[in-house]
Design an enzyme around this catalytic site. Structure first.
Site, mmCIF file in Angstrom:
data_model
loop_
_atom_site.group_PDB
_atom_site.id
_atom_site.type_symbol
_atom_site.label_atom_id
_atom_site.label_comp_id
_atom_site.label_asym_id
_atom_site.label_seq_id
_atom_site.Cartn_x
_atom_site.Cartn_y
_atom_site.Cartn_z
ATOM 1 N N HIS A 210 -49.480 80.382 7.605
ATOM 2 C CA HIS A 210 -49.885 81.063 6.341
ATOM 3 C C HIS A 210 -48.694 82.056 5.916
ATOM 4 O O HIS A 210 -47.523 82.499 6.577
ATOM 5 C CB HIS A 210 -50.968 82.180 6.661
ATOM 6 C CG HIS A 210 -51.690 82.699 5.641
ATOM 7 N ND1 HIS A 210 -52.748 82.169 5.147
ATOM 8 C CD2 HIS A 210 -51.421 83.750 4.716
ATOM 9 C CE1 HIS A 210 -53.352 82.738 4.336
ATOM 10 N NE2 HIS A 210 -52.493 83.744 3.694
ATOM 11 N N ASP B 214 -62.422 90.305 3.381
ATOM 12 C CA ASP B 214 -60.979 89.708 2.821
ATOM 13 C C ASP B 214 -61.457 89.005 1.480
ATOM 14 O O ASP B 214 -60.519 89.420 0.497
ATOM 15 C CB ASP B 214 -60.298 89.120 3.697
ATOM 16 C CG ASP B 214 -58.964 88.520 3.153
ATOM 17 O OD1 ASP B 214 -58.279 89.539 2.741
ATOM 18 O OD2 ASP B 214 -58.824 87.381 2.843
ATOM 19 N N ARG C 148 -57.830 92.952 -5.202
ATOM 20 C CA ARG C 148 -56.620 93.604 -5.245
ATOM 21 C C ARG C 148 -55.891 92.593 -6.294
ATOM 22 O O ARG C 148 -54.736 93.127 -6.905
ATOM 23 C CB ARG C 148 -55.961 93.383 -3.934
ATOM 24 C CG ARG C 148 -56.386 94.310 -2.889
ATOM 25 C CD ARG C 148 -55.924 94.015 -1.594
ATOM 26 N NE ARG C 148 -54.711 93.842 -1.378
ATOM 27 C CZ ARG C 148 -54.205 92.789 -0.332
ATOM 28 N NH1 ARG C 148 -54.963 91.812 0.073
ATOM 29 N NH2 ARG C 148 -52.905 92.571 -0.460
ATOM 30 N N SER D 150 -55.147 91.693 5.498
ATOM 31 C CA SER D 150 -55.856 90.410 4.636
ATOM 32 C C SER D 150 -55.540 89.002 5.695
ATOM 33 O O SER D 150 -56.267 88.266 5.740
ATOM 34 C CB SER D 150 -55.041 90.334 3.484
ATOM 35 O OG SER D 150 -55.210 89.171 2.762
ATOM 36 N N LYS E 291 -58.037 86.708 8.331
ATOM 37 C CA LYS E 291 -58.834 85.676 8.316
ATOM 38 C C LYS E 291 -58.156 84.452 9.406
ATOM 39 O O LYS E 291 -58.876 83.596 9.595
ATOM 40 C CB LYS E 291 -58.693 85.044 6.893
ATOM 41 C CG LYS E 291 -57.405 85.097 6.223
ATOM 42 C CD LYS E 291 -57.533 84.664 4.658
ATOM 43 C CE LYS E 291 -56.215 84.979 3.943
ATOM 44 N NZ LYS E 291 -56.338 85.919 3.080
#
Ligand code: URA
Length: 434
Positions: free
Chosen positions: A82, A161, A168, A183, A187
């Protein structure tokens, strides 16, 4: 408990308890607390920050706001990756087929654009017909049969999230260490991978502009991952100028395809090899980075990474022909150069401004409901350190609207600094935290 008191406590600089964090996450997920109160809390967190204990509590509350994916049906060590987000960050598009071609099962959950940064799901939708709306069963089936699947965040996976991310994005509350760490890690934990490789960006195009803040974010996420029993590594990489040359959904897909054919930009290839080698080592497919890099180079050279991309696109309903004929990707009708106003070295690009140029052209969302234009964006002709002669293009703008093209051109020019002296170059990979 009242949401009003929680907002006030944070606004006044207090530390929220685990119970207060659980209360607002549960209430927001169920739709009992409205967006406007959560927006106010996000802004209070943005200015007042969160302690380590609050960040951990927020991560766990969001991770447990929905289901945990059970990936035990997938054989082998599942490694997820990520990015904290950047401009021209098409890494997952090239890296995941490379890693899958080396035998690491890739079961990845990706997001859409956020703030001035693009998102993998939007980019993948440049393949006509492509869908990331997979059921868990299809997702697992695809990973087992072809070694790779990418899905969007479902309503059941870290739904808190999902709602907060969209909120956001349009309330200028993205770039906060605790909000980013919770966040991403909520996940990743809910998505069930055994190992997590994080790409933490730093520089003017990143949410963490300063290297010390990026390092703190990387350390925080690695700590959260390890606490939860997942092997977690973070690579800190440069985002002081766009990654590669292309910025914009379909333009980035084209650059990722070129990279899988062995024609990738230097910085982008270095990033894919660095992250990929961490993934191969974490997944037990290589004993060290040297061996991993050789394996990754090999799957580009023999075409198996490109073939893996084609299998992946086909399995998720996309038009495979586009993988081999990227000229069939969505195309903008206007292409206009941005000529350099003077001769010299391109010494700096305000990178988040380049992301905003792409947003102005229609490549990102202004509101939660906005539709995006996959064809628009920019392709850089010069990177930082390059010499440019007056009148030579610094970049090319891809647009479908003359007015937007003119605005993006003006903004791009204002984001570039040209000097007589060549700038000092700093390393692209700034560190690895494990
Ligand atoms: N990526 C995420 O998933 N969340 C953030 O907050 C930033 C980048």
């Amino acid at each position: 408990m009242r949401m009003y008191d929680i907002i006030m406590k944070k606004r006044n600089g207090g530390e929220l308890s685990r119970e207060e964090i659980d209360y607002f996450i549960k209430g927001y997920t169920k739709g009992e607390i409205p967006d406007y109160q959560v927006s106010a809390l996000m802004m209070a967190i943005y200015f007042r920050k969160m302690t380590e204990a609050e960040t951990l509590a927020l991560t766990m509350a969001m991770a447990h706001s929905g289901d945990f994916l059970d990936l035990s049906g997938i054989h082998g060590v599942k490694v997820d990756k990520h990015s904290t987000g950047g401009v021209g960050d098409k890494t997952s598009l090239a890296l995941t087929p490379m890693v899958a071609a080396c035998g690491i099962p890739v079961a990845k959950m990706s997001g859409r654009g956020l703030g001035h940064t693009g998102g993998t799901i939007d980019k993948l939708e440049s393949f006509p017909g492509f869908t990331t709306a997979l059921t868990t069963e299809q997702f697992i089936e695809n990973v087992n049969s072809i070694g790779i699947a990418i899905m969007g965040q479902t309503a059941d996976l870290a739904p808190a999230d999902k709602k907060l991310y969209a909120l956001r994005d349009v309330t200028a509350t993205v770039d906060n260490l605790s909000l980013i760490a919770s966040s991403i890690m909520s996940k990743k934990l809910a998505a069930g991978a055994d190992a997590i490789v994080l790409d933490v960006k730093t520089g003017s195009g990143a949410f963490m502009k300063q290297e010390c803040d990026a390092r703190a974010l990387a350390e925080e996420m690695v700590k959260i991952g390890k606490n939860a029993g997942r092997k977690t590594v973070a690579v800190i990489s440069d985002m002081d100028q766009p990654l590669g040359f292309a910025v914009g959904n379909a333009l980035e897909v084209k650059e990722a395809i070129e990279t899988l054919k062995g024609n990738g930009p230097k910085d982008f290839v270095e990033l894919c090899l660095t992250l990929g080698s961490q993934m191969l080592v974490a997944g037990g497919k290589a004993k060290d980075s040297e061996e991993a890099k050789k394996a990754l180079d090999a799957v580009i050279a023999d075409g198996s990474a490109l073939k893996k991309l084609a299998e992946f696109v086909a399995a998720q309903g996309g038009d495979v022909d586009v993988v081999y004929h990227p000229e069939k990707l969505p195309r903008a009708t206007i292409i206009c150069p941005v000529p350099a106003p003077s001769s010299g070295y391109l010494s700096h690009i305000v990178c988040d401004e380049v992301g905003i140029c792409s947003l102005i052209l229609g490549g990102g969302r202004e509101t939660k409901e906005s539709e995006i234009d996959l064809s628009v964006g920019l392709v850089l002709c010069k990177k930082v350190g390059d010499y440019v002669a007056a009148g030579e293009p610094l970049a090319k703008i891809y647009a479908n609207d003359e007015r937007k093209a003119a605005e993006a051109k003006k903004r791009y020019l204002a984001a570039c600094t040209i000097t007589d002296k060549a700038p000092e170059q700093s390393p692209f990979i700034k560190g690895i935290i494990c």
